[in-house]
Design an enzyme around this catalytic site. Structure first.
Site, PDB file in Angstrom:
ATOM      1  N   ASP A  59       0.876  -1.160   0.000  1.00 49.75           N
ATOM      2  CA  ASP A  59       0.000   0.000   0.000  1.00 49.75           C
ATOM      3  C   ASP A  59       0.917   1.215   0.000  1.00 49.75           C
ATOM      4  OD1 ASP A  59      -1.665   2.112   0.474  1.00 49.75           O
ATOM      5  OD2 ASP A  59      -2.590   1.282   2.292  1.00 49.75           O
ATOM      6  N   SER A 137       2.680  10.526 -14.691  1.00 48.25           N
ATOM      7  CA  SER A 137       1.829  11.677 -14.440  1.00 48.25           C
ATOM      8  C   SER A 137       0.654  11.618 -15.406  1.00 48.25           C
ATOM      9  CB  SER A 137       2.634  12.973 -14.606  1.00 48.25           C
ATOM     10  OG  SER A 137       1.847  14.113 -14.406  1.00 48.25           O
ATOM     11  N   TYR A 151      -7.354  15.839  -9.137  1.00 48.99           N
ATOM     12  CA  TYR A 151      -6.457  14.916  -9.829  1.00 48.99           C
ATOM     13  C   TYR A 151      -5.265  15.673 -10.430  1.00 48.99           C
ATOM     14  CZ  TYR A 151      -4.863  11.349 -13.148  1.00 48.99           C
ATOM     15  OH  TYR A 151      -4.099  10.460 -13.848  1.00 48.99           O
ATOM     16  N   LYS A 155      -1.009  15.590  -9.766  1.00 49.76           N
ATOM     17  CA  LYS A 155      -0.051  15.326 -10.841  1.00 49.76           C
ATOM     18  C   LYS A 155       0.888  16.514 -11.053  1.00 49.76           C
ATOM     19  CE  LYS A 155      -1.354  11.163 -11.829  1.00 49.76           C
ATOM     20  NZ  LYS A 155      -0.457  10.025 -11.483  1.00 49.76           N
ATOM     21  N   THR A 186      -6.589   1.674 -20.206  1.00 54.48           N
ATOM     22  CA  THR A 186      -6.288   1.057 -18.914  1.00 54.48           C
ATOM     23  C   THR A 186      -7.588   0.991 -18.125  1.00 54.48           C
ATOM     24  OG1 THR A 186      -5.853   3.142 -17.760  1.00 54.48           O
ATOM     25  CG2 THR A 186      -4.032   2.166 -19.007  1.00 54.48           C
TER      26      THR A 186
END
Length: 280
Positions: A59, A137, A151, A155, A186
């Site tokens: 983790d 990133s 988000y 990044k 993905t």
């Protein structure tokens, strides 16, 4: 482990970019240590290459566990040639919708976790005089839009840490590569992988459109993770490795548009900007 070649440590190796990079490294004859919260997804790769692939449960937000894993890997392997910080998830929500807990959790995953692991491995790279650090990133590390404020903030933080780090470790022969993908196929937008903040009706049109985009595009993204992994290897093997590597035509187009916008805004306000100094 009796594998040869470079030693790769890849977080988030069970799927997405992490998995594609792991498979590419193994295909090239290298050794891979893949970490994931649930290592079952790596069982097939371990079974196929038992002498060159190891799966470790990690983790990345658990600082003590990160330190312990780094110490264990260095004790058993002696080195890590390439560190790939790939673990991550999507966060969709308006700035006002995003809670402190959501924001902190995302920074732990995308910034503090990779920072801890990188710091733990840097001394051996620095002393050896070689090594590569790959931070996954997004084009969102340089720009943002409705629904992606949190988000993109994480990044952007990761990118600026990486840029400063690159300048610091270049004299020691260490490369730092920031990867800025566009939309790739993905599981980042998949059910359970994308975290959505509680919705506020005021943002139904702006952030609502982003939520719909994420839901509708899952499984149809144009980017091929295998080609992304090959591009990353190409950049790392280059004599002049770039600091940033955009992946996907959409990423290139959005970044070029963003840079053009920044340049135009600077030019428009240049006189005001330059006029803020003391008079001679």
């Amino acid at each position: 482990m009796t594998g040869q070649g470079k030693v790769w440590l890849i977080t988030g190796a069970s799927s997405g970019f992490g998995r594609a990079i792991a498979e590419a490294a193994v295909a090239a004859g290298d050794t891979v240590i893949g970490t994931a919260r649930r290592t079952e997804a790596l069982a097939g790769l371990v079974a196929a290459y038992p002498d060159r692939v190891e799966a470790i449960s990690l983790d990345i937000t658990d600082g003590e566990q990160v330190e312990a894993v780094a110490v264990d890997i260095l004790a058993r392997y002696g080195r890590v040639d390439v560190l790939v910080n790939s673990a991550g998830r999507t966060q969709i929500g308006a700035f006002e919708e995003t809670t402190d807990r959501e924001l902190r959790d995302l920074f732990e995953l995308h910034v503090f976790g990779p920072a801890r692991l990188t710091r733990a491995l840097l001394p051996q790279m620095r002393e050896r005089g070689s090594g590569s650090i790959v931070n996954i990133s997004s084009y969102g590390g340089q720009l943002s839009f409705a629904g992606f404020s949190a988000y993109s903030a994480t990044k952007a933080a990761l990118e600026q840490l990486s840029e400063g780090l690159a300048d610091e470790v270049a004299p020691f022969g260490i490369k730092v590569l920031i990867v800025e993908p566009g939309a790739f196929r993905t599981n980042l937008f998949g059910k359970g992988a994308a975290h959505l903040s509680d919705e506020h009706p005021a943002y139904a049109e702006t952030v609502g459109a982003t939520r719909k985009l994420v839901r509708d595009s899952d499984g149809t993204q144009p980017g091929d993770p295998e080609k992304a992994a090959a591009a990353i290897r190409l950049a790392l093997d280059a004599e002049d490795t770039p600091l940033r590597l955009a992946l996907g035509g959409d990423a290139v187009d959005l970044l070029v548009g963003h840079l053009d916008s920044v340049r135009a805004e600077l030019a428009t306000w240049e006189a005001v900007s330059r006029g803020t100094g003391f008079d001679a």
